[in-house]
Write a protein that holds these residues in place. Structure first.
Motif, mmCIF file in Angstrom:
data_model
loop_
_atom_site.group_PDB
_atom_site.id
_atom_site.type_symbol
_atom_site.label_atom_id
_atom_site.label_comp_id
_atom_site.label_asym_id
_atom_site.label_seq_id
_atom_site.Cartn_x
_atom_site.Cartn_y
_atom_site.Cartn_z
ATOM 1 N N SER A 503 0.709 -1.239 0.027
ATOM 2 C CA SER A 503 0.570 0.090 0.347
ATOM 3 C C SER A 503 0.765 1.045 -0.491
ATOM 4 O O SER A 503 0.443 2.007 -1.091
ATOM 5 C CB SER A 503 -1.049 0.263 1.453
ATOM 6 O OG SER A 503 -0.087 -0.109 2.454
ATOM 7 N N LEU A 504 1.677 1.071 1.112
ATOM 8 C CA LEU A 504 2.723 2.136 0.972
ATOM 9 C C LEU A 504 3.204 2.934 -0.641
ATOM 10 O O LEU A 504 3.444 3.679 -0.829
ATOM 11 C CB LEU A 504 3.782 2.259 1.617
ATOM 12 C CG LEU A 504 4.763 3.142 2.218
ATOM 13 C CD1 LEU A 504 4.400 4.601 2.089
ATOM 14 C CD2 LEU A 504 6.642 2.772 3.134
ATOM 15 N N ARG A 505 4.032 1.451 -0.960
ATOM 16 C CA ARG A 505 4.440 1.886 -2.624
ATOM 17 C C ARG A 505 3.127 2.383 -3.774
ATOM 18 O O ARG A 505 3.618 3.049 -4.658
ATOM 19 C CB ARG A 505 5.245 0.308 -3.294
ATOM 20 C CG ARG A 505 6.279 0.108 -1.949
ATOM 21 C CD ARG A 505 6.711 -0.976 -2.564
ATOM 22 N NE ARG A 505 6.215 -2.232 -2.214
ATOM 23 C CZ ARG A 505 6.249 -3.394 -3.132
ATOM 24 N NH1 ARG A 505 6.222 -3.705 -4.146
ATOM 25 N NH2 ARG A 505 5.720 -4.651 -2.715
ATOM 26 N N MET A 509 3.694 5.162 -5.718
ATOM 27 C CA MET A 509 3.968 6.289 -6.950
ATOM 28 C C MET A 509 2.715 6.974 -7.600
ATOM 29 O O MET A 509 2.515 7.868 -8.632
ATOM 30 C CB MET A 509 3.746 4.349 -7.303
ATOM 31 C CG MET A 509 4.564 3.719 -7.450
ATOM 32 S SD MET A 509 4.627 1.911 -8.746
ATOM 33 C CE MET A 509 4.173 2.484 -10.114
ATOM 34 N N ASP A 510 1.345 6.791 -6.909
ATOM 35 C CA ASP A 510 0.404 7.715 -7.139
ATOM 36 C C ASP A 510 1.023 9.310 -6.712
ATOM 37 O O ASP A 510 0.434 10.014 -7.946
ATOM 38 C CB ASP A 510 -0.616 7.187 -6.684
ATOM 39 C CG ASP A 510 -1.970 8.212 -6.389
ATOM 40 O OD1 ASP A 510 -2.679 8.058 -7.751
ATOM 41 O OD2 ASP A 510 -2.578 9.051 -5.315
ATOM 42 N N MET A 517 4.599 17.416 -4.395
ATOM 43 C CA MET A 517 5.505 17.572 -3.417
ATOM 44 C C MET A 517 5.296 17.089 -1.955
ATOM 45 O O MET A 517 6.253 15.864 -1.373
ATOM 46 C CB MET A 517 6.287 18.393 -3.868
ATOM 47 C CG MET A 517 7.027 18.730 -5.237
ATOM 48 S SD MET A 517 7.498 19.987 -5.358
ATOM 49 C CE MET A 517 6.770 21.069 -5.784
ATOM 50 N N LYS A 518 4.410 17.548 -1.502
ATOM 51 C CA LYS A 518 4.374 18.151 -0.228
ATOM 52 C C LYS A 518 3.856 15.867 0.237
ATOM 53 O O LYS A 518 4.277 15.568 1.714
ATOM 54 C CB LYS A 518 2.884 18.273 0.689
ATOM 55 C CG LYS A 518 3.083 18.618 1.492
ATOM 56 C CD LYS A 518 1.759 19.583 2.563
ATOM 57 C CE LYS A 518 1.780 19.611 3.683
ATOM 58 N NZ LYS A 518 0.848 20.987 4.155
ATOM 59 N N ALA A 519 3.340 15.268 -0.732
ATOM 60 C CA ALA A 519 2.682 14.348 -0.925
ATOM 61 C C ALA A 519 3.792 13.164 -0.819
ATOM 62 O O ALA A 519 3.777 11.880 0.030
ATOM 63 C CB ALA A 519 1.608 13.248 -1.380
ATOM 64 N N ILE A 520 4.571 13.138 -1.560
ATOM 65 C CA ILE A 520 6.064 12.215 -1.519
ATOM 66 C C ILE A 520 6.772 12.700 -0.411
ATOM 67 O O ILE A 520 7.164 11.674 0.021
ATOM 68 C CB ILE A 520 6.768 13.037 -3.096
ATOM 69 C CG1 ILE A 520 5.394 12.367 -4.215
ATOM 70 C CG2 ILE A 520 8.268 12.434 -2.873
ATOM 71 C CD1 ILE A 520 6.608 13.057 -5.098
ATOM 72 N N ASP A 521 6.996 13.808 0.532
ATOM 73 C CA ASP A 521 7.782 14.110 1.387
ATOM 74 C C ASP A 521 6.917 13.266 3.034
ATOM 75 O O ASP A 521 8.542 12.725 3.310
ATOM 76 C CB ASP A 521 7.759 15.541 1.363
ATOM 77 C CG ASP A 521 8.610 16.003 0.559
ATOM 78 O OD1 ASP A 521 9.187 15.637 0.044
ATOM 79 O OD2 ASP A 521 8.780 17.681 0.360
ATOM 80 N N ILE A 550 13.066 8.261 -8.907
ATOM 81 C CA ILE A 550 11.868 7.037 -7.339
ATOM 82 C C ILE A 550 11.150 6.688 -8.423
ATOM 83 O O ILE A 550 11.017 5.402 -8.145
ATOM 84 C CB ILE A 550 11.946 8.331 -6.704
ATOM 85 C CG1 ILE A 550 12.603 9.169 -5.891
ATOM 86 C CG2 ILE A 550 11.095 7.045 -5.696
ATOM 87 C CD1 ILE A 550 11.654 10.436 -4.808
ATOM 88 N N LEU A 551 10.696 7.077 -9.308
ATOM 89 C CA LEU A 551 10.001 6.027 -10.393
ATOM 90 C C LEU A 551 9.719 4.948 -9.974
ATOM 91 O O LEU A 551 9.022 3.905 -10.872
ATOM 92 C CB LEU A 551 8.865 7.729 -11.079
ATOM 93 C CG LEU A 551 7.376 6.432 -11.635
ATOM 94 C CD1 LEU A 551 5.832 6.258 -10.363
ATOM 95 C CD2 LEU A 551 6.493 7.964 -12.738
#
Length: 560
Positions: A503-505, A509-510, A517-521, A550-551
């Protein structure tokens, strides 16, 4: 005509003939000469009795001199006594600190050591891991407080000295950046680490003190910053208009640590460098001793620099400091191995024999547990006398020697072992809770080949074996030595990503596809809870907007 004129005019030598002058010479000039000689004797440290007789001006002068000498002697006695009392107090303080350091570090060695061992277990639940992390963090916090109190005490006693050495400044800065980036990611702060190209790669100064100053300042910056950024800037200081030429002195390095945190009130800026003083935000946080900045400024001054601060409540703080260093040329660049778990000894090495000597059963057990999984022949004893007996019969390659023990201490045991020539010579590594510089010097003077401070980490033990035995280890995720391998191969990032929760991966990816950017961090911060090195790497790529990288890594993880 007066009497003197008469004698002169008549050709009579007044000063030779007149009885008045003979009396003056005997009673005045003679006494003054004696008084002068007496005063000279006192100045030269050979005191003579001061002649005080009569009731005239010379006697009064002699009395004044005698009074002055008496008071000076009293002052010298008072100063000598005060010096003696101060020296005794300092000695008692040193003994107390040495004993307290030993008594506090010994149980901490067990707390931190066994939490490291337990963290290797594959059967722990997530809750158990969280408990272990809490225990370990609390132990590290307590160790920091102990070290700060000891540092302040040695500074006050004037016993702090610099241990200059040549080292890779870039590697140190990279290590500190990696250490704090994961904290910044967890708090969703922007973390900027800038280094000017003119900064020399290799320098000579005290790396331990410099590292401690930077860590203290960054700890404070991240602790009191909830939004915005923390930045570190490293550059060349004022060279007075002179160009930099290799190893030319003086060379100034300039550091700045800036944050957008709570800031410091103007009335507190003059006190924050005082011992045990904290700004209001520090007192509200109820953390620390108020010693970090005091010690940091003292270390900076020892390294020939100054530390200043600018701050505004609600806007953040800017700490600046500079130090004197000497640029050096290193023949070959040393690769710093990443912090990974050791899983085995490389094949083709001798079967090492190691003796563990410590009067504390807990410390012996910890060392035995660290070493036993490598197929090493091990023995343990509880005092120096038994250590010497085992050494004579068993001939170990390496001895981990505690220094404070009953029956025979580690100093005497080491001297006994080192007094006999052996082939190959046995290596003795002191493992001691003593932290004072004088103790470490005495340990090395006794013949020990190295020194490990309690509480120690597994990495300390492995480094000692690598250095003194030439042992070679296999690290987790690496079939051989880490040295010289590319970072991606060493860390095996795809395999690490594949071990993350599905689920984290998918969430990451989404967020990457949407460039959120905020969600990625935030997601990288969650990864840091399970795999800090992976999170540090991902955050570095995110900072450089390498989202495709990263993707691609995440896509590769699904193929595992």
């Amino acid at each position: 005509m007066d009497r003197k004129a008469f004698f002169v005019d008549s050709g009579c030598h007044y000063h030779q003939c007149h009885p008045d002058f003979l009396f003056i010479r005997r009673s005045v000039i003679g006494r003054i000469l004696v008084l002068e000689q007496t005063m000279k004797a006192h100045v030269q440290g050979n005191p003579l009795p001061i002649p005080v007789e009569g009731a005239d001006e010379i006697a009064s002068m002699a009395q004044s001199v005698a009074y002055f000498v008496e008071k000076r002697n009293e002052s010298e006695i008072t100063l000598h006594e005060a010096r003696r009392v101060a020296e005794n107090a300092n000695q008692a303080k040193s003994v107390f600190l040495a004993n307290m350091s030993h008594e506090l570090r010994t149980p901490l060695n067990g707390i931190l050591g066994f939490t490291q061992l337990l963290s290797r277990s594959k059967t722990l639940s997530a809750q158990d891991v969280a408990y272990l992390d809490t225990i370990h963090q609390s132990g590290e916090h307590l160790l920091t407080l102990i070290n700060q109190v000891l540092d302040l005490s040695t500074i006050e006693a004037g016993r702090v000295i610099l241990n200059d050495s040549e080292f890779d400044l870039y590697a140190m800065l990279d290590e500190i950046e990696d250490m704090f980036r994961i904290i910044a990611v967890g708090k969703q702060l922007s973390f900027v680490f800038e280094r000017e190209e003119t900064v020399p790669h290799f320098v000579r100064t005290d790396p331990v003190r410099l590292r401690q100053v930077l860590i203290n300042l960054l700890n404070n910056a991240l602790k009191f910053t909830e939004k915005g950024y923390v930045s570190v800037r490293v550059g060349m200081g004022d060279m007075h208009g002179e160009p930099f030429h290799g190893e030319k002195l003086p060379l100034r390095l300039h550091f700045e640590v800036e944050d957008t945190g709570t800031g410091i009130a103007p009335g507190e800026l003059t006190k924050i460098f005082d011992a045990f003083e904290q700004a209001k935000t520090g007192r509200l946080a109820k953390e620390g001793t108020g010693l970090g900045l005091t010690i940091s400024r003292s270390f900076v001054e020892l390294m020939g620099g100054q530390m200043t601060v600018e701050s505004k409540v609600g806007s953040g703080s800017l700490f600046r400091f500079d130090i004197h260093v000497r640029a050096v040329q290193m023949g070959t660049e040393k690769t710093i191995a990443p912090s990974q778990s050791v899983i085995a000894l490389q094949p083709g090495q001798p079967r090492y024999r190691i003796l563990v000597v410590d009067d504390n059963p807990m410390n012996r057990l910890l060392l035995m547990r660290i070493l036993e999984r490598f197929g090493i022949d091990l023995q343990e004893v509880e005092d120096g006398k038994k250590a010497v007996e085992v050494w004579k019969q068993w001939h170990p390659h390496l001895i981990f020697m505690d220094m404070r023990m009953p029956v025979m201490d580690g100093y005497e045991a080491t001297r006994a072992v080192k007094s006999v020539v052996s082939d190959p010579p046995v290596k003795v590594i002191a493992v001691s809770a003593g932290s004072l510089k004088s103790e470490q010097e005495a340990i090395l003077a006794a013949g020990c080949d190295g020194y490990i401070a309690k509480p120690f980490s597994e990495a300390d033990i492995y480094r000692a074996m690598e250095k003194h035995l030439g042992a070679r280890f296999v690290y987790e995720g690496n079939a051989g030595s880490l040295e010289g391998r590319p970072a991606e191969k060493v860390h095996n990032w795809p395999a690490r990503c594949a071990s993350l929760p599905l689920s984290l991966r998918e969430e990451l990816m989404d967020a990457l596809r949407r460039a959120h950017m905020k969600a990625i961090d935030a997601l990288i911060a969650r990864i840091g809870e399970d795999d800090p090195p992976l999170a540090v790497t991902l955050q570095g790529w995110a900072h450089d907007f390498e989202y495709e990288k990263i993707l691609s890594l995440m896509k590769g993880a699904f193929e595992k």
